[in-house]
Design a protein around this motif. Sequence first.
Motif, PDB file in Angstrom:
ATOM      1  N   LEU A 112       0.671  -1.007   0.120  1.00 53.34           N
ATOM      2  CA  LEU A 112      -0.252  -0.046  -0.006  1.00 53.34           C
ATOM      3  C   LEU A 112       0.831   1.026   0.059  1.00 53.34           C
ATOM      4  O   LEU A 112       0.598   2.586  -0.400  1.00 53.34           O
ATOM      5  N   GLY A 113       1.906   1.037   1.157  1.00 52.92           N
ATOM      6  CA  GLY A 113       2.999   2.308   0.385  1.00 52.92           C
ATOM      7  C   GLY A 113       3.500   2.411  -1.224  1.00 52.92           C
ATOM      8  O   GLY A 113       3.961   4.189  -1.146  1.00 52.92           O
ATOM      9  N   ARG A 114       3.781   1.483  -1.371  1.00 52.16           N
ATOM     10  CA  ARG A 114       4.538   1.626  -2.458  1.00 52.16           C
ATOM     11  C   ARG A 114       3.316   2.250  -3.453  1.00 52.16           C
ATOM     12  O   ARG A 114       3.917   3.096  -4.213  1.00 52.16           O
ATOM     13  N   GLU A 115       2.070   1.944  -3.420  1.00 52.60           N
ATOM     14  CA  GLU A 115       1.179   2.335  -4.275  1.00 52.60           C
ATOM     15  C   GLU A 115       0.781   4.040  -4.159  1.00 52.60           C
ATOM     16  O   GLU A 115       0.857   4.504  -5.087  1.00 52.60           O
ATOM     17  N   MET A 116       1.175   4.312  -2.717  1.00 56.85           N
ATOM     18  CA  MET A 116       0.628   5.551  -2.118  1.00 56.85           C
ATOM     19  C   MET A 116       2.201   5.909  -2.900  1.00 56.85           C
ATOM     20  O   MET A 116       1.646   7.660  -3.206  1.00 56.85           O
ATOM     21  N   PHE A 117       3.240   6.255  -2.967  1.00 58.40           N
ATOM     22  CA  PHE A 117       4.025   6.496  -3.190  1.00 58.40           C
ATOM     23  C   PHE A 117       4.081   6.754  -5.026  1.00 58.40           C
ATOM     24  O   PHE A 117       4.185   7.982  -5.146  1.00 58.40           O
ATOM     25  N   LYS A 118       3.759   6.130  -5.734  1.00 59.45           N
ATOM     26  CA  LYS A 118       3.358   5.971  -6.789  1.00 59.45           C
ATOM     27  C   LYS A 118       2.517   6.890  -7.334  1.00 59.45           C
ATOM     28  O   LYS A 118       2.558   7.613  -8.685  1.00 59.45           O
ATOM     29  N   ALA A 119       1.623   6.719  -6.603  1.00 65.46           N
ATOM     30  CA  ALA A 119      -0.012   8.005  -6.869  1.00 65.46           C
ATOM     31  C   ALA A 119       1.013   9.886  -6.462  1.00 65.46           C
ATOM     32  O   ALA A 119       0.375  10.261  -7.193  1.00 65.46           O
ATOM     33  N   ILE A 120       1.752   9.753  -6.006  1.00 63.63           N
ATOM     34  CA  ILE A 120       2.130  10.922  -4.989  1.00 63.63           C
ATOM     35  C   ILE A 120       3.091  11.059  -6.275  1.00 63.63           C
ATOM     36  O   ILE A 120       3.191  12.676  -6.306  1.00 63.63           O
ATOM     37  N   TYR A 121       4.474  10.713  -6.370  1.00 62.00           N
ATOM     38  CA  TYR A 121       5.956  11.023  -7.395  1.00 62.00           C
ATOM     39  C   TYR A 121       5.184  10.152  -9.014  1.00 62.00           C
ATOM     40  O   TYR A 121       6.449  10.745  -9.297  1.00 62.00           O
ATOM     41  N   GLY A 122       5.054   9.025  -8.895  1.00 60.68           N
ATOM     42  CA  GLY A 122       4.400   8.846 -10.693  1.00 60.68           C
ATOM     43  C   GLY A 122       5.873   8.098 -10.742  1.00 60.68           C
ATOM     44  O   GLY A 122       5.543   7.726 -12.202  1.00 60.68           O
ATOM     45  N   TYR A 123       6.533   7.526  -9.762  1.00 62.52           N
ATOM     46  CA  TYR A 123       7.037   6.304 -10.327  1.00 62.52           C
ATOM     47  C   TYR A 123       7.277   5.846  -8.581  1.00 62.52           C
ATOM     48  O   TYR A 123       7.234   5.554  -7.929  1.00 62.52           O
TER      49      TYR A 123
END
Length: 142
Positions: A112-123
Motif C-alpha cells: 500500500l505504501g508503494r502504491e501511495m508513493f507511485k500515486a504521489i510521485y509518479g514512479y
Amino acid sequence: MSNNNVNADEEVNFTSNLPPEKVKRIVEALRDVYDPEIPINVYDLGLIYDVRLEDDNKLKVKMTLTAVGCPSSQDLGYRIGEAIQAAVPEAADIDIDVVFDPPWTPLRMTPLGREMFKAIYGYDIVEQWQAQQAQEETQNQQ
C-alpha cells in the motif's frame, strides 16, 4: 484521507510479542501518523521495526527514519508514541528507540505504501532503488 483498516490477509511489517489484536490496533493508529517529508504514514513507509512489551509493562518501539539527521525525528517519535499509547492504553509507558541499523530502504514499504508513493510521485521507488543498487554494484565490479 486515512486508509487505516488492516486487511485480514495483510502481513504486518514489524516484529512484536503482542497479541494479533493489539498489533492490529497499533497498525491502525500508525496509519494516522505521517512522515513530515514524504506524505505517507510511518507504518506503510516501513519505519517501524519492532514493538515489544517489556516485563515492566512498558512498550519498547524500535523505529528508523528515511534519512539520518532528519530534523523532525523528535517530533515524529513523539507522535508515534502518542499513537501507540492511544492504541494500547494499558501500557505503562512507551519507549521510542530510533535506530539506523539496519538502514531504511524502500523495500521496507508495504504494498500500500508503494502504491501511495507511485500515486504521489509518479514512479515506483522500489524499482528505481533496485536499478540504482544494480548500477552501483556494476560500477564496483569494474
